[in-house]
Design an enzyme around this catalytic site. Structure first.
Site, PDB file in Angstrom:
ATOM      1  N   GLU A  14       0.822  -1.212   0.000  1.00 61.88           N
ATOM      2  CA  GLU A  14       0.000   0.000   0.000  1.00 61.88           C
ATOM      3  C   GLU A  14       0.856   1.262   0.000  1.00 61.88           C
ATOM      4  OE1 GLU A  14      -0.076  -2.330   2.353  1.00 61.88           O
ATOM      5  OE2 GLU A  14      -2.067  -3.251   2.426  1.00 61.88           O
ATOM      6  N   LYS A  16       3.498   1.502   2.634  1.00 61.39           N
ATOM      7  CA  LYS A  16       3.890   1.643   4.050  1.00 61.39           C
ATOM      8  C   LYS A  16       5.304   2.196   4.174  1.00 61.39           C
ATOM      9  CE  LYS A  16       3.107  -2.779   4.489  1.00 61.39           C
ATOM     10  NZ  LYS A  16       2.480  -3.095   3.191  1.00 61.39           N
ATOM     11  N   ASN A  38       9.630 -11.433   3.034  1.00 55.71           N
ATOM     12  CA  ASN A  38       8.534 -11.425   2.049  1.00 55.71           C
ATOM     13  C   ASN A  38       8.092  -9.988   1.804  1.00 55.71           C
ATOM     14  OD1 ASN A  38       7.567 -11.282   4.693  1.00 55.71           O
ATOM     15  ND2 ASN A  38       5.789 -12.585   4.353  1.00 55.71           N
ATOM     16  N   GLY A  40       8.451  -6.047   0.951  1.00 52.63           N
ATOM     17  CA  GLY A  40       9.303  -5.220   0.090  1.00 52.63           C
ATOM     18  C   GLY A  40       8.802  -3.802   0.227  1.00 52.63           C
ATOM     19  N   HIS A  41       9.538  -2.969   0.935  1.00 53.94           N
ATOM     20  CA  HIS A  41       9.076  -1.612   1.219  1.00 53.94           C
ATOM     21  C   HIS A  41       9.930  -0.612   0.446  1.00 53.94           C
ATOM     22  CE1 HIS A  41       7.132  -3.005   5.259  1.00 53.94           C
ATOM     23  NE2 HIS A  41       6.665  -3.635   4.199  1.00 53.94           N
ATOM     24  N   THR A 128       5.962 -15.927  -1.560  1.00 50.17           N
ATOM     25  CA  THR A 128       7.159 -15.260  -2.078  1.00 50.17           C
ATOM     26  C   THR A 128       8.344 -16.220  -2.159  1.00 50.17           C
ATOM     27  OG1 THR A 128       7.744 -14.577   0.160  1.00 50.17           O
ATOM     28  CG2 THR A 128       6.449 -13.014  -1.150  1.00 50.17           C
ATOM     29  N   ARG A 142       7.365 -25.208  18.080  1.00 47.64           N
ATOM     30  CA  ARG A 142       8.503 -25.223  19.007  1.00 47.64           C
ATOM     31  C   ARG A 142       9.714 -25.957  18.429  1.00 47.64           C
ATOM     32  NH1 ARG A 142       4.151 -26.823  23.265  1.00 47.64           N
ATOM     33  NH2 ARG A 142       3.566 -27.833  21.324  1.00 47.64           N
ATOM     34  N   GLN A 223       3.093  -6.546   5.099  1.00 46.42           N
ATOM     35  CA  GLN A 223       1.911  -7.156   4.478  1.00 46.42           C
ATOM     36  C   GLN A 223       0.666  -6.274   4.714  1.00 46.42           C
ATOM     37  OE1 GLN A 223       4.016  -9.712   6.518  1.00 46.42           O
ATOM     38  NE2 GLN A 223       5.103  -9.487   4.606  1.00 46.42           N
ATOM     39  N   THR A 298       7.844  -5.648  -5.382  1.00 45.46           N
ATOM     40  CA  THR A 298       9.183  -5.211  -4.961  1.00 45.46           C
ATOM     41  C   THR A 298      10.045  -6.425  -4.585  1.00 45.46           C
ATOM     42  OG1 THR A 298       8.000  -3.369  -3.962  1.00 45.46           O
ATOM     43  CG2 THR A 298      10.315  -3.529  -3.423  1.00 45.46           C
TER      44      THR A 298
HETATM   45  P1  GDP Z   1       4.817  -1.298   0.881  1.00 43.37           P
HETATM   46  O1  GDP Z   1       5.150  -2.739   0.798  1.00 43.37           O
HETATM   47  O2  GDP Z   1       3.498  -1.047   1.544  1.00 43.37           O
HETATM   48  O3  GDP Z   1       5.905  -0.470   1.489  1.00 43.37           O
HETATM   49  O4  GDP Z   1       4.635  -0.792  -0.624  1.00 43.37           O
HETATM   50  P2  GDP Z   1       5.610  -1.138  -1.864  1.00 43.37           P
HETATM   51  O5  GDP Z   1       6.847  -0.354  -1.727  1.00 43.37           O
HETATM   52  O6  GDP Z   1       5.733  -2.590  -2.074  1.00 43.37           O
HETATM   53  O7  GDP Z   1       4.723  -0.624  -3.064  1.00 43.37           O
HETATM   54  C1  GDP Z   1       4.250   0.687  -3.107  1.00 43.37           C
HETATM   55  C2  GDP Z   1       4.741   1.353  -4.396  1.00 43.37           C
HETATM   56  O8  GDP Z   1       4.067   2.580  -4.549  1.00 43.37           O
HETATM   57  C3  GDP Z   1       6.212   1.710  -4.372  1.00 43.37           C
HETATM   58  O9  GDP Z   1       6.712   1.587  -5.678  1.00 43.37           O
HETATM   59  C4  GDP Z   1       6.217   3.165  -3.934  1.00 43.37           C
HETATM   60  O10 GDP Z   1       7.362   3.868  -4.383  1.00 43.37           O
HETATM   61  C5  GDP Z   1       4.986   3.663  -4.604  1.00 43.37           C
HETATM   62  N1  GDP Z   1       4.261   4.766  -3.976  1.00 43.37           N
HETATM   63  C6  GDP Z   1       3.980   5.012  -2.680  1.00 43.37           C
HETATM   64  N2  GDP Z   1       3.162   6.075  -2.553  1.00 43.37           N
HETATM   65  C7  GDP Z   1       2.923   6.505  -3.811  1.00 43.37           C
HETATM   66  C8  GDP Z   1       2.109   7.553  -4.357  1.00 43.37           C
HETATM   67  O11 GDP Z   1       1.407   8.290  -3.663  1.00 43.37           O
HETATM   68  N3  GDP Z   1       2.101   7.671  -5.712  1.00 43.37           N
HETATM   69  C9  GDP Z   1       2.837   6.864  -6.529  1.00 43.37           C
HETATM   70  N4  GDP Z   1       2.764   7.068  -7.835  1.00 43.37           N
HETATM   71  N5  GDP Z   1       3.582   5.867  -6.053  1.00 43.37           N
HETATM   72  C10 GDP Z   1       3.614   5.685  -4.710  1.00 43.37           C
HETATM   73  P1  IMO Z   2       4.615  -5.859   1.960  1.00 42.07           P
HETATM   74  O1  IMO Z   2       5.133  -5.695   3.369  1.00 42.07           O
HETATM   75  C1  IMO Z   2       2.170  -8.112  -0.868  1.00 42.07           C
HETATM   76  C2  IMO Z   2       1.714 -12.403  -0.122  1.00 42.07           C
HETATM   77  C3  IMO Z   2       2.358 -13.311  -1.157  1.00 42.07           C
HETATM   78  C4  IMO Z   2       1.388 -14.487  -1.095  1.00 42.07           C
HETATM   79  C5  IMO Z   2       1.049 -14.566   0.386  1.00 42.07           C
HETATM   80  C6  IMO Z   2       1.854 -15.587   1.169  1.00 42.07           C
HETATM   81  O2  IMO Z   2       5.593  -5.477   0.908  1.00 42.07           O
HETATM   82  O3  IMO Z   2       3.273  -5.229   1.805  1.00 42.07           O
HETATM   83  P2  IMO Z   2       4.372 -15.610   2.030  1.00 42.07           P
HETATM   84  O4  IMO Z   2       5.662 -15.543   1.294  1.00 42.07           O
HETATM   85  O5  IMO Z   2       4.170 -14.535   3.049  1.00 42.07           O
HETATM   86  O6  IMO Z   2       4.114 -16.985   2.604  1.00 42.07           O
HETATM   87  O7  IMO Z   2       3.234 -15.419   0.901  1.00 42.07           O
HETATM   88  O8  IMO Z   2       1.292 -13.271   0.928  1.00 42.07           O
HETATM   89  N1  IMO Z   2       2.627 -11.398   0.474  1.00 42.07           N
HETATM   90  C7  IMO Z   2       2.632 -10.106   0.135  1.00 42.07           C
HETATM   91  N2  IMO Z   2       1.936  -9.433  -0.793  1.00 42.07           N
HETATM   92  N3  IMO Z   2       3.020  -7.442  -0.054  1.00 42.07           N
HETATM   93  C8  IMO Z   2       3.707  -8.095   0.900  1.00 42.07           C
HETATM   94  O9  IMO Z   2       4.470  -7.455   1.815  1.00 42.07           O
HETATM   95  C9  IMO Z   2       3.555  -9.497   1.012  1.00 42.07           C
HETATM   96  N4  IMO Z   2       4.086 -10.438   1.810  1.00 42.07           N
HETATM   97  C10 IMO Z   2       3.504 -11.592   1.486  1.00 42.07           C
HETATM   98  O10 IMO Z   2       2.374 -12.721  -2.424  1.00 42.07           O
HETATM   99  O11 IMO Z   2       0.216 -14.184  -1.798  1.00 42.07           O
HETATM  100 MG    MG Z   3       5.681  -4.163  -0.643  1.00 41.34          MG
END
Ligand code: GDP
Ligand code: IMO
Ligand code: MG
Length: 427
Positions: A14, A16, A38, A40-41, A128, A142, A223, A298
């Site tokens: 989203e 984060k 798993n 990717g921020h 992932t 455990r 997640q 990511t």
């Molecule tokens: P996270 O896992 O919740 O940290 O989100 P991810 O990094 O996996 O994916 C979010 C994507 O949206 C990344 O490529 C960010 O750089 C991008 N992003 C975040 N906020 C915005 C926004 O307001 N606009 C655009 N265009 N991209 C954004």
């Molecule tokens: P962030 O923190 C999006 C999804 C995987 C799969 C399910 C189970 O970047 O938002 P796992 O490897 O955890 O056993 O996979 O959860 N998944 C995510 N999808 N963003 C993530 O993290 C995720 N972490 C796991 O794609 O559907």
């Molecule tokens: Mg992510």
């Protein structure tokens, strides 16, 4: 100051990382509490662009101590690689500490993740492949090995010897693959222990000390709520709780200390991996969102499934997390759509429902009921004040917030730290 928890409100990704990077400018502690690599921020700031998997997104703020809490499963090889990469790019990681209680991802966890997915056939979850599920399964069975075990080689050898015997039996007898060598795994993890020893701590104590000094602590969720093993689309979920409640357990802080819970929503929906997603668009509009937004994972690079904002799921997420406010990211992605849809209910077997069913069989049969709103057809990426957003963009946001049952704190109009509009203070 209390704790602010930043929580993924949909199916992950989203934004984060971006929100944490921004809020970390004022925080003294930033702590990851669940998941593993798993996650990717993505963070884009004056250091450049980063895809962080384990290191908290607060690492770029010089005053912030960053913690990987007991609720995270840590692949030491990934963590050390990430630390090296950050250091090479000029980011100081000396303020990073990891919990002695966090569980380790071991080589067999990654093997089992792949083998179990293959065995599921067309029921595969689409994990992932990072060993997350098997590592959390071992924690509750455990059979886990914890970060603190790396500090005592005798304990590590004894525990690993016992567990690896059992794991090798399954690898060879059930899956017919080669066993792992005790010496090799042991020596590799001893080396990891040597490198990590200096940053192993009781991280819950660090949080407690910061709170006693009245400093701001951020909990960085991984997640999203709909991937929660209890409340998400089980079994198409992850294996630890991404909810605000998970934040308390995963770092060791009382729920009474959490003063604000910020839910992070995208202005539309995405999901990566298998499982039902009622508003998924398997058409040109879905392809267009993916193209405009570059919706590719990511962590795994997989194409994300895209669709309209699902307010039924959003209301559910608000309820189970208790959001005190929300951040709406990626508003700019919708800049060029002439009309937008928000799902306000589901049609299930001929009946209209307003709740998120617990059964994936039912959820898979849900047809979204949409409300249509006009698009604003104007760029928003340069805007920094809420009142300067096009009226139709404000109308869309207001309706989204009303349906989600929460007020908006932040709106993001681009991936960079500065591309953020503060609507209302979080605390
Ligand atoms: P996270 O896992 O919740 O940290 O989100 P991810 O990094 O996996 O994916 C979010 C994507 O949206 C990344 O490529 C960010 O750089 C991008 N992003 C975040 N906020 C915005 C926004 O307001 N606009 C655009 N265009 N991209 C954004
Ligand atoms: P962030 O923190 C999006 C999804 C995987 C799969 C399910 C189970 O970047 O938002 P796992 O490897 O955890 O056993 O996979 O959860 N998944 C995510 N999808 N963003 C993530 O993290 C995720 N972490 C796991 O794609 O559907
Ligand atoms: Mg992510």
């Amino acid at each position: 100051m209390p704790v602010i928890a930043v929580i993924g409100a949909q199916w992950g990704d989203e934004g984060k990382g971006k929100v944490i990077d921004l809020l970390a400018e004022k925080a003294k502690v930033v702590a990851r509490f669940s998941g593993g690599d798993n996650a990717g921020h993505t963070v884009i700031n004056h250091y450049g662009e980063f895809g962080l998997h384990l290191v908290p997104s607060g690492i770029f703020s010089a005053q912030a101590v960053c913690l990987i809490g007991n609720g995270v499963v840590i692949n030491p090889s990934v963590l050390l690689g990430e630390i090296d990469l950050l250091n090479q790019r000029g980011v100081d990681t000396s303020r990073l500490f990891i919990s002695d209680r966090a569980h380790l991802i071991m080589p067999y966890h990654i093997l089992f993740d792949g083998l179990e997915e293959k065995a599921r056939g067309n029921q595969a979850i689409g994990t992932t492949g990072k060993g997350i599920g098997p590592a959390f399964a071992d924690k509750v069975a455990r059979l886990g090995i914890r970060v603190g075990d790396l500090l005592d080689r005798e304990v590590l050898l004894e525990r690993l010897g016992h567990i690896l015997d059992y794991k090798n039996t399954i690898l060879t007898k059930v899956y017919g693959v080669s066993p792992l060598s005790l010496t090799e795994v042991y020596e590799q993890y001893c080396q990891f222990g040597e490198r990590l020893a200096a940053c192993i701590r009781d991280t819950s104590l660090i949080v407690e000390e910061a709170l006693s000094r009245d400093e701001l602590v951020l909990l960085e969720g991984a997640q999203g709520a709909l991937l929660d093993p209890d409340f998400g689309t089980y079994p198409y979920t992850t294996s630890s709780s991404p909810l605000a409640g998970g934040g308390s357990l995963g770092i060791g802080v009382s729920p009474t200390r959490i003063g604000a819970i910020l839910g992070v929503f995208k202005a539309y929906s995405t999901r990566v991996g298998g499982g039902p997603m009622p508003t998924e668009l398997k058409d040109e509009t879905g392809d267009l969102i993916r193209k405009v937004a570059h919706e590719y994972g990511t962590t795994t690079g997989r194409a994300r499934r895209c669709g309209w904002f699902d307010a039924v799921a959003a209301r559910f997420s608000t309820r189970i997390n208790g959001f005190t406010g929300i951040a709406v990211t990626r508003l700019d992605i919708l800049d060029n759509f002439p009309s937008l849809k928000i799902c306000v209910g589901y049609k299930l077997d001929g009946k209209t429902i307003d709740y998120f069913p617990s059964s994936i069989a039912a959820l898979s049969r849900c047809q979204p009921i949409y409300e249509e709103l006009p698009g604003w057809l104007a760029p928003t990426t340069h805007i920094r004040e809420y009142k300067k957003l096009p009226a139709k963009a404000r109308q869309y946001l207001a309706r989204l917030a009303e349906l989600a049952g929460c007020t908006i704190n932040l709106v993001c109009v681009g991936p960079e730290r500065e591309q953020t509009i503060e609507v209302k203070p979080i605390l």
